[in-house]
Write a protein that holds these residues in place. Sequence first.
Motif, PDB file in Angstrom:
ATOM      1  N   GLU A  73       0.942  -1.237   0.160  1.00  0.00           N
ATOM      2  CA  GLU A  73       0.002  -0.045  -0.119  1.00  0.00           C
ATOM      3  C   GLU A  73       0.821   1.174  -0.017  1.00  0.00           C
ATOM      4  OE1 GLU A  73      -0.524  -2.441   2.144  1.00  0.00           O
ATOM      5  OE2 GLU A  73      -2.203  -3.234   1.623  1.00  0.00           O
ATOM      6  N   GLN A  74       2.072   1.208   0.624  1.00  0.00           N
ATOM      7  CA  GLN A  74       2.877   2.287   0.469  1.00  0.00           C
ATOM      8  C   GLN A  74       3.667   2.554  -0.827  1.00  0.00           C
ATOM      9  OE1 GLN A  74       5.105   2.681   4.274  1.00  0.00           O
ATOM     10  NE2 GLN A  74       4.107   1.230   5.154  1.00  0.00           N
ATOM     11  N   ILE A  75       3.747   1.394  -1.575  1.00  0.00           N
ATOM     12  CA  ILE A  75       4.556   1.495  -2.944  1.00  0.00           C
ATOM     13  C   ILE A  75       3.796   2.090  -4.003  1.00  0.00           C
ATOM     14  CG2 ILE A  75       5.759   0.228  -4.579  1.00  0.00           C
ATOM     15  CD1 ILE A  75       6.367  -1.803  -1.998  1.00  0.00           C
ATOM     16  N   ASP A  76       4.432   3.184  -4.786  1.00  0.00           N
ATOM     17  CA  ASP A  76       3.844   3.594  -6.219  1.00  0.00           C
ATOM     18  C   ASP A  76       4.373   2.667  -7.168  1.00  0.00           C
ATOM     19  OD1 ASP A  76       3.546   5.005  -8.525  1.00  0.00           O
ATOM     20  OD2 ASP A  76       4.258   6.832  -7.849  1.00  0.00           O
ATOM     21  N   TRP A  77       3.300   1.640  -7.384  1.00  0.00           N
ATOM     22  CA  TRP A  77       3.665   0.593  -8.330  1.00  0.00           C
ATOM     23  C   TRP A  77       3.760   1.126  -9.782  1.00  0.00           C
ATOM     24  CZ3 TRP A  77       5.462  -3.570  -6.717  1.00  0.00           C
ATOM     25  CH2 TRP A  77       5.149  -4.091  -5.385  1.00  0.00           C
ATOM     26  N   ASP A  78       3.248   2.277 -10.221  1.00  0.00           N
ATOM     27  CA  ASP A  78       3.326   2.792 -11.334  1.00  0.00           C
ATOM     28  C   ASP A  78       5.056   3.258 -11.804  1.00  0.00           C
ATOM     29  OD1 ASP A  78       0.793   2.393 -12.424  1.00  0.00           O
ATOM     30  OD2 ASP A  78       0.007   4.359 -11.901  1.00  0.00           O
ATOM     31  N   ARG A  79       5.393   3.789 -10.601  1.00  0.00           N
ATOM     32  CA  ARG A  79       6.660   4.365 -10.738  1.00  0.00           C
ATOM     33  C   ARG A  79       7.797   2.970 -10.622  1.00  0.00           C
ATOM     34  NH1 ARG A  79       9.796   7.060  -5.784  1.00  0.00           N
ATOM     35  NH2 ARG A  79      11.798   6.307  -6.414  1.00  0.00           N
ATOM     36  N   VAL A  80       7.376   2.273  -9.850  1.00  0.00           N
ATOM     37  CA  VAL A  80       8.251   0.757  -9.993  1.00  0.00           C
ATOM     38  C   VAL A  80       8.402   0.352 -11.245  1.00  0.00           C
ATOM     39  CG1 VAL A  80       8.430  -1.724  -9.227  1.00  0.00           C
ATOM     40  CG2 VAL A  80       7.863   0.217  -7.424  1.00  0.00           C
ATOM     41  N   ARG A  81       7.045   0.126 -12.006  1.00  0.00           N
ATOM     42  CA  ARG A  81       7.041  -0.409 -13.440  1.00  0.00           C
ATOM     43  C   ARG A  81       7.946   0.418 -14.338  1.00  0.00           C
ATOM     44  NH1 ARG A  81       2.141  -2.295 -11.426  1.00  0.00           N
ATOM     45  NH2 ARG A  81       1.051  -0.080 -12.054  1.00  0.00           N
ATOM     46  N   LYS A  82       7.735   1.734 -14.176  1.00  0.00           N
ATOM     47  CA  LYS A  82       8.493   2.763 -15.029  1.00  0.00           C
ATOM     48  C   LYS A  82      10.238   2.641 -14.747  1.00  0.00           C
ATOM     49  CE  LYS A  82       9.086   7.797 -15.923  1.00  0.00           C
ATOM     50  NZ  LYS A  82       8.778   9.049 -15.672  1.00  0.00           N
ATOM     51  N   GLU A  83      10.454   2.679 -13.595  1.00  0.00           N
ATOM     52  CA  GLU A  83      11.909   2.729 -13.237  1.00  0.00           C
ATOM     53  C   GLU A  83      12.575   1.328 -13.335  1.00  0.00           C
ATOM     54  OE1 GLU A  83      12.913   4.777  -9.693  1.00  0.00           O
ATOM     55  OE2 GLU A  83      11.293   6.204 -10.194  1.00  0.00           O
ATOM     56  N   THR A  84      11.750   0.366 -13.567  1.00  0.00           N
ATOM     57  CA  THR A  84      12.442  -1.076 -13.678  1.00  0.00           C
ATOM     58  C   THR A  84      12.048  -1.379 -15.276  1.00  0.00           C
ATOM     59  OG1 THR A  84      10.222  -2.189 -12.860  1.00  0.00           O
ATOM     60  CG2 THR A  84      12.466  -1.420 -11.254  1.00  0.00           C
ATOM     61  N   ALA A  85      11.648  -0.911 -16.047  1.00  0.00           N
ATOM     62  CA  ALA A  85      11.061  -1.306 -17.344  1.00  0.00           C
ATOM     63  C   ALA A  85      12.359  -2.020 -18.272  1.00  0.00           C
ATOM     64  CB  ALA A  85      10.428  -0.142 -18.064  1.00  0.00           C
ATOM     65  N   GLN A  86      13.515  -1.570 -17.890  1.00  0.00           N
ATOM     66  CA  GLN A  86      14.459  -2.186 -18.742  1.00  0.00           C
ATOM     67  C   GLN A  86      14.920  -3.774 -18.116  1.00  0.00           C
ATOM     68  OE1 GLN A  86      14.977   0.048 -16.465  1.00  0.00           O
ATOM     69  NE2 GLN A  86      16.938  -0.264 -15.179  1.00  0.00           N
ATOM     70  N   SER A  87      14.313  -3.987 -17.011  1.00  0.00           N
ATOM     71  CA  SER A  87      14.887  -5.424 -16.203  1.00  0.00           C
ATOM     72  C   SER A  87      13.869  -6.443 -16.467  1.00  0.00           C
ATOM     73  CB  SER A  87      15.013  -5.088 -14.986  1.00  0.00           C
ATOM     74  OG  SER A  87      15.191  -6.485 -14.320  1.00  0.00           O
ATOM     75  N   PRO A  88      14.122  -7.421 -17.336  1.00  0.00           N
ATOM     76  CA  PRO A  88      13.064  -8.576 -17.511  1.00  0.00           C
ATOM     77  C   PRO A  88      12.855  -9.337 -16.141  1.00  0.00           C
ATOM     78  CG  PRO A  88      15.423  -9.212 -18.543  1.00  0.00           C
ATOM     79  CD  PRO A  88      15.461  -7.620 -18.221  1.00  0.00           C
ATOM     80  N   TYR A  89      14.073  -9.161 -15.409  1.00  0.00           N
ATOM     81  CA  TYR A  89      13.802  -9.935 -13.976  1.00  0.00           C
ATOM     82  C   TYR A  89      12.892  -9.262 -13.170  1.00  0.00           C
ATOM     83  CZ  TYR A  89      18.075 -11.951 -15.763  1.00  0.00           C
ATOM     84  OH  TYR A  89      18.946 -12.763 -16.536  1.00  0.00           O
ATOM     85  N   ALA A  90      12.855  -7.567 -13.281  1.00  0.00           N
ATOM     86  CA  ALA A  90      11.789  -7.207 -12.548  1.00  0.00           C
ATOM     87  C   ALA A  90      10.485  -7.230 -13.110  1.00  0.00           C
ATOM     88  CB  ALA A  90      12.098  -5.523 -12.835  1.00  0.00           C
ATOM     89  N   GLU A  91      10.472  -7.492 -14.511  1.00  0.00           N
ATOM     90  CA  GLU A  91       9.113  -7.850 -15.226  1.00  0.00           C
ATOM     91  C   GLU A  91       8.507  -9.064 -14.992  1.00  0.00           C
ATOM     92  OE1 GLU A  91       6.958  -7.570 -19.570  1.00  0.00           O
ATOM     93  OE2 GLU A  91       9.322  -7.693 -19.543  1.00  0.00           O
TER      94      GLU A  91
END
Length: 192
Positions: A153-171
């Motif tokens: 609930e404290q995490i901005d998931w849109d920001r997480v997706r944007k800032e990790t978009a280059q990582s297939p592991y994050a995806e």
Amino acid sequence: MASHGDDSLLLTLKRVAAVLKQTEIPFALAGSFAVYAHGGHSSDHDVDFLIKEEDAERALAALVEAGFTAERPPEDWLVKVYDEDGHLVDLIHRPIESPVTDETFGDTVTRTVDAIQMPVLSATGLMVHKLLSFSQHYCDFARGLPLARSLREQIDWDRVRKETAQSPYAEAFLVLLDRLDVVPYPGYRRDS
């Protein structure tokens, strides 16, 4: 606040934070104790602080003067100190291959950690760091799941997706969170 389990390590954390504050070295609590500070579940047994690279030597000198033992490991992205009981504290100046900057410190919140107020990396920043640490050499999703579940609930998931978009592991981790019904992954379509 959730329990962390190791009171002696918490005391070491407080001692290091106090020295950094007294020396006026900017820092942010990161890693497992930052998750703990946000009220999340944490199972690691070390302390991580973020500092700027230009402050590393001054931080080591102040901590040595306070009774810690300094170590300069071969990895060039951190320095370490140990207290007299052998508890390790990492002073990280280049997490996830990016230098710690004023912008890093802008992504913090002030939390009280066992009666000491200190800057703590945001829950979103913690999730980004965790996901960008996954690679072909290290990809232990079990280490990221407690963070994602306990702080979702404290995490901005849109920001997480944007800032990790280059990582297939994050995806892959974000798809896993969707499949586990922890956090939906927009655009991912599950076959029913």
